[in-house]
Scaffold this active site. Structure first.
Site, short mmCIF file in Angstrom:
data_model
loop_
_atom_site.label_atom_id
_atom_site.label_comp_id
_atom_site.label_asym_id
_atom_site.label_seq_id
_atom_site.Cartn_x
_atom_site.Cartn_y
_atom_site.Cartn_z
CB THR A 134 -0.93 0.01 1.23
OG1 THR A 134 -1.67 -1.19 1.26
CG2 THR A 134 -1.89 1.20 1.18
CD GLU A 135 2.97 3.10 -4.21
OE1 GLU A 135 3.80 2.34 -4.71
OE2 GLU A 135 2.50 4.09 -4.81
CD GLU A 252 -3.14 -10.95 1.97
OE1 GLU A 252 -3.19 -9.86 2.57
OE2 GLU A 252 -2.61 -11.09 0.85
NE ARG A 278 -21.98 -6.27 36.67
CZ ARG A 278 -21.19 -5.35 36.12
NH1 ARG A 278 -20.23 -5.74 35.29
NH2 ARG A 278 -21.35 -4.08 36.39
CG ASN A 376 -15.27 -6.81 3.86
OD1 ASN A 376 -14.21 -7.38 3.68
ND2 ASN A 376 -16.04 -7.05 4.91
#
Length: 387
Positions: A134-135, A252, A278, A376
């Site tokens: 990424t840039e 990935e 709780r 996405n």
């Protein structure tokens, strides 16, 4: 502790895999106790020494062939490393990036010389890896990158800037995505291999202050006439970089879906434990029908998601996982993770907004899963094109 019932991949019942999982879990328990992980969060990165410890324990390069110093495992072993890390709350350690994203580029696309030169060091932890895609002005459109690697004598000069680079402060081996032919888009991209030690013109920018994932360092990187030799092109041939990148994306994205799936299960588990202990208005939070109905629905949807992820894992182990299906897994599970964690946080009340509670950190950490590995929105584009 109360748990949610979701089906695990069948291979997890394999005795050899179970033994490996126990060993990996013990390593994390011994070497990454809560106190040490807390220090990583405070420092904004995992200490370099931990990578050497992980290498010595056999957690790096698990599926790298033995002839290159690896352990000769397969993707099942890699999943165990990632799964046990999540279960033991070892934040920041980028084993999935190192093992299942970066090393496969070398294993599948590297020349014999490149494999012999780098893989043994990456397996021991002598080298820690990163990939610079990424840039600052370019997000998911990798074909539009402006970083160049142009020929200069017996090598190349790399010029450009990268951002949002995981392991950026720690890595001493970086795969740099660059244009060896700036006039071309996909056909002009090559993957350049860079060892940072002694690399004149290479500079690490600031460690970026993120919304979540506090223990994982993310950085800017700058390249000013950085020289690499002619054999630094991955695979030894220019113009193959984009296709090498595309070939690794299914795995990935499956890894991201798997991580999100584990995050969903962990969020449900800690929430079940909380609501059953709780009390409010004279009863536990679990005793309210709304709590039961919401968590029942989330458990049902988590189970359906896990079945799909398990299907994708099985497909990948057979070499059949295609790009659109991997995108579906990444899209569906990360979106579900965001919804599950948000609703689970709500059940914690004010505690859900306090970072001492795991659910608060999950809430911050999970937001990135809908962005990295291709946003996405990009997943939807890829899926739509396959229809």
């Amino acid at each position: 502790m109360p748990t949610v019932n979701v089906p695990q991949p069948e291979f997890m019942d394999d005795e050899e895999i179970a033994i490996f999982a126990d060993a990996v879990g013990k390593f994390y328990q011994d070497k990454a106790p809560e106190k040490r992980v807390l220090k990583w969060r405070e420092d904004g990165q995992v200490e370099r020494e931990f990578w050497n410890e992980a290498g010595e324990a056999g957690l790096l390069g698990v599926s790298v062939p033995e002839e290159y110093g690896g352990h000769g495992g397969d993707f099942r072993h890699e999943m165990v490393v990632i799964d046990q890390q999540a279960k033991h709350g070892v934040e920041g350690f980028a084993a999935s990036l190192h093992n299942t994203v970066i090393l496969p580029y070398l294993v599948r696309h590297g020349t014999e010389e490149q494999k012999k030169k780098y893989l043994p060091k990456l397996v021991t932890g002598e080298l820690v890896s990163a990939i610079a895609m990424t840039e600052p002005g370019v997000g998911s459109d990798l074909q539009g990158i402006t970083t160049t690697a142009l020929k200069d004598g017996n090598g190349y000069r790399i010029n450009g800037a990268k951002t949002y680079i995981s392991n950026g402060q720690t890595a001493d081996f970086i795969i740099v995505v660059a244009k060896t032919d700036p006039k071309e888009r996909a056909k002009g991209i090559s993957l350049m291999l860079l060892e940072t030690e002694g690399a004149e013109g290479f500079q690490r920018g600031k460690k970026l202050d993120k919304v979540g994932m506090d223990a994982a360092d993310t950085s800017e990187l700058f390249f000013d006439d950085v020289f690499v030799p002619s054999d630094a092109v991955l695979g030894g041939e220019e113009g193959k970089g984009f296709y090498q990148l595309m070939g690794e994306l299914p795995q990935e994205r499956l890894i991201i879906a798997m991580g999100a799936m584990t995050g969903i299960e962990k969020a449900l588990e800690v929430t079940m434990e909380f609501v059953k202990e709780r009390k409010a208005f004279g009863q536990t939070i679990w005793d309210f029908q709304n709590t039961q109905f919401v968590l029942a629905e989330l458990n049902a949807r988590a189970t359906a998601a896990r079945v799909f992820v398990n299907h994708c894992i099985a497909q990948h182990l057979e070499g059949k996982l295609d790009v659109p299906t991997a995108c579906m897994a990444k899209l569906m599970v990360t979106e579900l993770q965001g919804e599950v964690v948000d609703k689970c946080l709500q059940f914690h009340g004010g505690g859900g907004f306090i970072n001492d509670y795991p659910i608060a950190r999950m809430y911050r950490d999970c937001r990135i899963t809908r962005i990295f590995g291709g946003s996405n929105e990009v997943m939807k584009m890829v899926i739509a094109r396959s229809m």
